[in-house]
Design an enzyme around this catalytic site. Sequence first.
Site, PDB file in Angstrom:
ATOM      1  N   HIS A  60      29.167  35.490  49.036  1.00 54.12           N
ATOM      2  CA  HIS A  60      30.249  34.990  48.176  1.00 54.12           C
ATOM      3  C   HIS A  60      31.363  34.450  49.056  1.00 54.12           C
ATOM      4  CE1 HIS A  60      32.518  34.495  44.583  1.00 54.12           C
ATOM      5  NE2 HIS A  60      33.185  35.635  44.584  1.00 54.12           N
ATOM      6  N   HIS A  93      31.651  41.698  37.607  1.00 54.17           N
ATOM      7  CA  HIS A  93      32.299  42.035  38.877  1.00 54.17           C
ATOM      8  C   HIS A  93      32.071  43.515  39.161  1.00 54.17           C
ATOM      9  CE1 HIS A  93      34.283  38.302  37.694  1.00 54.17           C
ATOM     10  NE2 HIS A  93      34.525  38.112  38.985  1.00 54.17           N
ATOM     11  N   ASP A 148      29.919  39.885  41.350  1.00 47.79           N
ATOM     12  CA  ASP A 148      30.702  39.425  42.495  1.00 47.79           C
ATOM     13  C   ASP A 148      31.453  40.613  43.090  1.00 47.79           C
ATOM     14  OD1 ASP A 148      29.776  36.932  41.918  1.00 47.79           O
ATOM     15  OD2 ASP A 148      31.719  36.059  41.408  1.00 47.79           O
ATOM     16  N   HIS A 166      36.683  34.757  50.585  1.00 48.46           N
ATOM     17  CA  HIS A 166      37.076  34.379  49.219  1.00 48.46           C
ATOM     18  C   HIS A 166      38.229  33.366  49.196  1.00 48.46           C
ATOM     19  CE1 HIS A 166      37.588  34.944  44.820  1.00 48.46           C
ATOM     20  NE2 HIS A 166      36.360  35.397  44.878  1.00 48.46           N
TER      21      HIS A 166
END
Length: 258
Positions: free
Chosen positions: A114, A208, A63, A118
Site C-alpha cells: 500500500h 481497514h 488497508d 502512504h
Amino acid sequence: MKTICKFIKRHRYICALALASLTAAAILAAVYAPAAITASATARKLPVYCVQRDDKAVSLTFDAAWGAEDTQQLIDILTSYGARATFFVVGDWAERYPEAVAALHDAGMEVMTHSDDHTHFSSLSSEEIAANLKAGCDKVEDITGVRPTLFRCPYGEYDDHVIETVESLGLTAIQWDVDSLDWKGLSAEEISSRVLGGVSSGSIVLFHNAAEHTPEALPGIIESLLADGYKLIPVSELLLTGEYELDHTGRMCAKGTA
C-alpha cells in the site's frame, strides 16, 4: 422595377438565412468537435476495480496504515470461516508491526503493498513512485519472503502516470467497487448494509484493519456472503489469467468482451 426589387429582397433574405445557418453550424462544430476528439482520443489508465466472473467469488481487502491492535482478531474471524483476504500494508506499518505482517502471512492471508509511507502518489514523479514502491515491497518481502505483485494507491488516488509507473514495475494496481466506509466510524450495521447491498460476483471490498466497528461487522458479512453461495478468495486469485482488458469502469474482463 418592382419585380426586380422584390427578387433582390427575397434573395437577400434567403442569403441571410443561409449565412446564419452556416455560422451556427460552424459554432457548433467548434464547440463540440474538440470534445468528441478528446473523448475518443483519451483512454484513462485505470486500476482494477472489480472482475468479470462466471462464478460467485468476492475478495475482502484490508488497508493497513495505522494501528495493529485488531489484526489478530481479524485473522481469527477470517480463518474461523475458512476465508482468505488480501491485506495491503504500508511499508512503514510493516516496519512498526513486523509480527502482525508475519501473522497475516502465516495464517494464509495475502500481504500486498500500500506504498512505503502512504503519501499522495499523484504528486510524485515516476522515479519517486518507483523508489517508494520498491521500498514498500522490500519491507513486506523481508518479513514474508514473498514479494508483492499487487498495489493499492494511498487514498485511492491515481492518474495516468501513476498507473503507468506501477505497471512498468510489474505490479497491478487494485482499487475497489464496494467501500465499507468503516474508517468513518460507521456502526457495524451500517458497514454490513453498505457491503451486502453493493457486493456482486467479482467485487473487491474495501475495509481497514484498525477501523472501530469492522471486527464487529465482519462475521455477519461473511456469514451472509457464504450463505448466498459466495467464495471468499484473495485478490490474486480473483483476477483473470491470460489476456484481459479493463472496461471504462475498471472492470477486468476477458479480452474482447469489455
